[in-house]
Design a protein around this motif. Structure first.
Motif, PDB file in Angstrom:
ATOM      1  N   UNK A 150       0.841  -1.216   0.060  1.00 49.51           N
ATOM      2  CA  UNK A 150       0.039   0.052  -0.027  1.00 49.51           C
ATOM      3  C   UNK A 150       0.860   1.142   0.059  1.00 49.51           C
ATOM      4  N   UNK A 151       1.845   1.318   0.716  1.00 45.60           N
ATOM      5  CA  UNK A 151       2.917   2.547   0.786  1.00 45.60           C
ATOM      6  C   UNK A 151       3.547   2.293  -0.562  1.00 45.60           C
ATOM      7  N   UNK A 152       3.872   1.397  -1.382  1.00 44.82           N
ATOM      8  CA  UNK A 152       4.366   1.647  -2.688  1.00 44.82           C
ATOM      9  C   UNK A 152       3.306   2.144  -3.560  1.00 44.82           C
ATOM     10  N   UNK A 153       2.085   1.825  -3.346  1.00 46.91           N
ATOM     11  CA  UNK A 153       1.089   2.408  -4.263  1.00 46.91           C
ATOM     12  C   UNK A 153       1.025   4.040  -3.988  1.00 46.91           C
ATOM     13  N   UNK A 154       0.765   4.330  -2.924  1.00 49.74           N
ATOM     14  CA  UNK A 154       0.922   5.847  -2.504  1.00 49.74           C
ATOM     15  C   UNK A 154       2.213   6.413  -3.001  1.00 49.74           C
ATOM     16  N   UNK A 155       3.346   5.963  -2.861  1.00 48.38           N
ATOM     17  CA  UNK A 155       4.448   6.576  -3.166  1.00 48.38           C
ATOM     18  C   UNK A 155       4.479   6.596  -4.710  1.00 48.38           C
ATOM     19  N   UNK A 156       3.700   5.798  -5.489  1.00 46.46           N
ATOM     20  CA  UNK A 156       3.772   5.954  -6.892  1.00 46.46           C
ATOM     21  C   UNK A 156       2.716   7.126  -7.346  1.00 46.46           C
ATOM     22  N   UNK A 289       9.032  -2.782  -1.275  1.00 48.09           N
ATOM     23  CA  UNK A 289       8.632  -3.301  -2.597  1.00 48.09           C
ATOM     24  C   UNK A 289       8.296  -2.214  -3.476  1.00 48.09           C
ATOM     25  N   UNK A 290       8.030  -2.378  -4.830  1.00 43.02           N
ATOM     26  CA  UNK A 290       7.527  -1.213  -5.694  1.00 43.02           C
ATOM     27  C   UNK A 290       6.208  -1.459  -5.938  1.00 43.02           C
ATOM     28  N   UNK A 291       5.634  -0.456  -6.511  1.00 41.26           N
ATOM     29  CA  UNK A 291       4.160  -0.733  -7.316  1.00 41.26           C
ATOM     30  C   UNK A 291       4.019  -1.844  -8.385  1.00 41.26           C
ATOM     31  N   UNK A 292       5.101  -2.486  -8.909  1.00 39.54           N
ATOM     32  CA  UNK A 292       5.095  -3.152 -10.018  1.00 39.54           C
ATOM     33  C   UNK A 292       5.139  -4.696  -9.185  1.00 39.54           C
ATOM     34  N   UNK A 293       5.317  -4.688  -8.033  1.00 38.40           N
ATOM     35  CA  UNK A 293       5.446  -5.930  -7.212  1.00 38.40           C
ATOM     36  C   UNK A 293       4.687  -5.950  -6.007  1.00 38.40           C
ATOM     37  N   UNK A 294       3.514  -6.342  -6.296  1.00 39.70           N
ATOM     38  CA  UNK A 294       2.383  -6.245  -5.153  1.00 39.70           C
ATOM     39  C   UNK A 294       2.097  -7.303  -4.494  1.00 39.70           C
ATOM     40  N   UNK A 295       0.853  -7.575  -3.825  1.00 44.44           N
ATOM     41  CA  UNK A 295       0.430  -8.765  -3.377  1.00 44.44           C
ATOM     42  C   UNK A 295       0.558  -8.718  -1.701  1.00 44.44           C
TER      43      UNK A 295
END
Length: 439
Positions: A150-156, A289-295
């Protein structure tokens, strides 16, 4: 129209399957983040920025599809009918527009089940807050992203982040033949891992044996219903860290010390007394992680913590307990427990089991957010409020997030079993104030 490019088979992980199997209760396994903006926001600019950045996160344009029996786990496929407008919404906060009204709205959004026929997320821009502020409530299903994801999504989503090149959209979904071939490759690979899997049985049994015994009965464990109520307390992160370091502890230790102390106060007000509170803490398989590798790559680890003593003495007792827990390789027991949970899910028995569990009293999660304020669509994010899920017979859960020098702790409660939430909130704030020396 679906494009000619065919994407590789993208299956959910074993941990994701546990999340799906567990999602059978009155509230969905969904998490949320409330981003509070400073005054002067241009709603259209923020919505445009979010819509533009969403396209750079592949998973946010994919839906989860179950496959025919024998063809393996569910897969993620591009949603050919994806439209950002189906996920973005705008609403006005009920008057007077203070934080309690915003939190009530966020709780309603987080517990509204996301349709499985679409990508499993939503974003609602909330206007009409006091002092001219606004907020963005982002909701994700736990199978789409854990806290770190979720943090990776928000960072994006924030301004200034370079967009990654995207593959053609939408890609064709895998055929049954491709799914079957991939499933058999996975099975053969699993067979080759059997010797290593056998070697994990002993550490798995050791980890299970080392977990706390059945917890003492108290009013913290009651089968929860469909409603949730939220409250937030805050502390200066630097002061919490300094207090923790003086006790040879971590910020997470300080958070746990404050929470169990507040729970002791709540139970005392109810005429109850227990010496130990068992907390379930997530154990991430990755630090970032990054927004390209979620789950979902998170397991859980219960830890029994003492409630007695003043805040700082309690912190000094908790620090070595959590340190000893960290010396054990986390997640070994998942090799045994995950298949059991999936089997219970297939039999429709998960709810019956979790509503009667006596392994934990509460859930606590703690995430590290950006150290400096960020902007979205030119609007400054003043605060980030995390919202976690709680299920089964755990009537109270805690989600903490550090952002721009502030540690925010969200209390997630079932209001039917926690009508005295104000007592807990006051006690938790007092515990944090004692840690930071503001009392």
């Amino acid at each position: 129209m679906v494009g000619a490019v065919r994407a590789p088979v993208d299956r959910v992980s074993a941990t994701d399957l546990v999340s799906l199997a567990s999602d059978t209760g009155p509230t969905p396994m969904q998490v949320a983040a409330v981003l509070v903006f400073a005054a002067g926001l241009d709603p259209a600019a923020v919505e445009a920025a979010v819509a533009r950045r969403i396209a750079t996160v592949p998973r946010l344009r994919q839906r989860l599809v179950r496959v025919p029996p024998g063809l393996g786990r569910p897969v993620w496929v591009d949603d050919a009918s994806f439209k950002v407008s189906r996920h973005l919404d705008r609403t006005s906060c009920p008057p007077p527009g203070g934080e309690p009204a915003l939190l009530d709205l966020a709780a309603a959004l987080a517990t509204r089940r996301l349709p499985r026929s679409r990508p499993l997320w939503s974003a609602t821009l909330v206007t009409g807050l006091a002092d001219g502020r606004a907020a963005l409530v982002m909701v994700f299903h736990h199978v789409l992203a854990d806290g770190i994801g979720g943090l990776a999504i928000l960072a994006n989503l924030v301004d200034g982040v370079p967009g990654a090149p995207l593959p053609p959209f939408p890609a064709q979904a895998p055929t049954h033949r491709e799914l079957a071939a991939d499933a058999w490759r996975s099975r053969l690979a699993a067979l080759s891992r059997l010797p290593r899997l056998a070697s994990t049985v002993r550490p798995a049994l050791t980890e299970l044996a080392g977990r706390p015994a059945l917890v003492e009965r108290c009013s913290l464990n009651r089968p929860t219903g469909p409603r949730r109520r939220l409250a937030v307390v805050r502390a200066d992160l630097a002061h919490v860290r300094a207090a923790a370091h003086r006790c040879s502890a971590t910020v997470n230790d300080a958070l746990l010390a404050a929470i169990v102390g507040a729970l002791r106060t709540l139970l005392a007000a109810r005429g109850e007394r227990i010496e130990t509170i068992t907390v379930s803490m997530p154990v991430a398989a990755r630090r970032a992680t990054t927004a390209a590798h979620l789950g979902n790559s998170v397991g859980v680890r219960p830890v029994a913590l003492p409630t007695a003593g003043a805040t700082l003495s309690r912190l000094a007792r908790i620090a070595p307990i959590t340190k000893a827990q960290k010396s054990v390789t986390p997640g070994a027991s998942a090799a045994l427990t995950d298949p059991v949970i999936r089997a219970l899910g297939a039999l429709g028995l998960v709810n019956r089991v979790v509503n009667r569990q006596r392994l934990v009293h509460t859930f606590v999660t703690n995430l590290r957010g950006p150290e400096l304020p960020v902007t979205i669509g030119g609007a400054t994010v003043e605060a980030v409020i995390p919202v976690s899920a709680t299920m089964g017979n755990v009537a109270l859960a805690f989600a903490a997030l550090s952002y721009a020098g502030t540690l925010s702790v969200t209390v997630v409660a079932d209001p039917d079993h926690v009508p005295d939430l104000a007592v807990l909130v006051e006690a938790l704030q007092a515990e944090l104030d004692t840690l930071t020396g503001t009392v």
